[in-house]
Design a protein around this motif. Structure first.
Motif, PDB file in Angstrom:
ATOM      1  N   TRP A 291      22.893  -1.958 -11.371  1.00  0.00           N
ATOM      2  CA  TRP A 291      23.208  -3.309 -11.858  1.00  0.00           C
ATOM      3  C   TRP A 291      24.138  -4.034 -10.882  1.00  0.00           C
ATOM      4  O   TRP A 291      23.939  -5.211 -10.552  1.00  0.00           O
TER       5      TRP A 291
ATOM      6  N   LYS B  70      26.820  -1.082 -19.151  1.00  0.00           N
ATOM      7  CA  LYS B  70      26.464   0.025 -18.257  1.00  0.00           C
ATOM      8  C   LYS B  70      27.656   0.438 -17.401  1.00  0.00           C
ATOM      9  O   LYS B  70      27.913   1.629 -17.191  1.00  0.00           O
TER      10      LYS B  70
ATOM     11  N   ALA C 232      22.829   3.700 -13.410  1.00  0.00           N
ATOM     12  CA  ALA C 232      22.547   2.379 -13.987  1.00  0.00           C
ATOM     13  C   ALA C 232      23.631   1.368 -13.602  1.00  0.00           C
ATOM     14  O   ALA C 232      23.324   0.213 -13.270  1.00  0.00           O
TER      15      ALA C 232
ATOM     16  N   ASN D   8      22.113  -2.636 -22.904  1.00  0.00           N
ATOM     17  CA  ASN D   8      21.493  -2.692 -21.577  1.00  0.00           C
ATOM     18  C   ASN D   8      22.060  -3.761 -20.651  1.00  0.00           C
ATOM     19  O   ASN D   8      21.610  -3.869 -19.517  1.00  0.00           O
TER      20      ASN D   8
END
Length: 285
Positions: A265, A241, A261, A236
């Motif tokens: 981020w 990602k 994702a 994660n």
């Protein structure tokens, strides 16, 4: 009661507007669009200045490109045999691309620390330009350098057997995500450069942050092969990602969730790190 006269304004030639027969004129107000246009122009000038430093120090650019090549050869031919992943060169290269972008941003911290140490930042402060232009120029120059390094690494990847199979559009989309991530990370290294007392310390400060994120990620091995306590972090964290999104865009697979994702981020990092760098720049100057 005495009535105060309005303050006199100066004519363009510096003479007082009263008494010389001409009306005084004030500089036209600059709206938000004008300020943004002027800030962008100043930022591009600073970008050009940083790119010229790259051109005039080709040794730095050479060794900056040599490092990821060594990583490719090391993992492809030394460690690759012990890593049980089919077509490992295809799995490896997306991780190398993102790792190269992250490691290359260390140069931002070093460059900012050098400018600060030499007093160039103080000179820039005396110029009539936005404070963010210096940092924006540095971050934009890093994107230009990143394009060059990705082109070199693509050639190296093809030489060791890397074969992306999603077409040109998928590859370009992956490169766009890498450059967006590089831009966001560069602002973070601007903060490090502004916090370090000299360039050597900036470099030392950057690598302890990069190594855990790079090697505890999906860059070189499957995260499912890592210890159970490490997997939640490895799965994660932002580097994983971005790497997963780039890998699926280049090689195929479920892309939507990983791309969303990765963009989330990266946008989050940019939203936090860019204002923090500008705040630090204003405080330190």
């Amino acid at each position: 009661m005495t009535t105060l006269a309005p303050p006199r304004t100066l004519a363009p030639d510096g003479a007082a507007g009263l008494g010389n027969g001409r009306p005084a004129t004030a500089p036209p107000p600059v709206d938000a669009v004008g300020r943004a246009r002027r800030g962008l122009k100043d930022g591009l000038v600073m970008t050009e200045r940083t790119l010229l430093t790259f051109v005039r120090t080709p040794e730095a650019l050479f060794f900056m490109s040599l490092q990821p090549i060594m990583f490719v050869l090391l993992f492809r031919y030394v460690f690759g045999g012990a890593i049980k992943i089919p077509n490992y060169q295809n799995y490896l290269m997306p991780g190398i691309f993102v790792q190269t972008a992250a490691f290359g941003s260390v140069g931002t911290a070093v460059g900012i620390a050098e400018d600060l140490q030499k007093g160039l930042i103080e000179r820039f402060r005396a110029l009539p330009m936005p404070r963010s232009a210096v940092l924006f120029g540095r971050a934009l120059a890093d994107i230009c350098r990143g394009v060059l390094v990705i082109a070199i690494m693509t050639a190296v990847g093809f030489a060791v057997g890397f074969r992306p199979n999603t077409g040109v559009l998928g590859y370009l989309a992956a490169v766009g995500i890498i450059l967006f991530f590089l831009h966001a990370v560069s602002w973070g290294f601007c903060v490090i450069g502004l916090a370090a007392p000299n360039s050597e310390t900036a470099q030392v400060m950057a690598f302890p942050l990069l190594f855990p994120l790079t090697f505890a990620s999906s860059a070189f091995v499957l995260t499912s092969q890592m210890p159970g306590w490490l997997q939640p972090f490895a799965n994660n964290q932002p580097l994983s990602k971005v790497i997963d999104a780039v890998r699926h865009l280049m090689l195929g697979g479920p892309t939507t969730g990983d791309v969303v994702a990765a963009l989330a981020w990266t946008a989050g990092l940019l939203a936090v790190l860019a204002p923090l760098a500008v705040y630090r720049y204003r405080r330190i100057t």
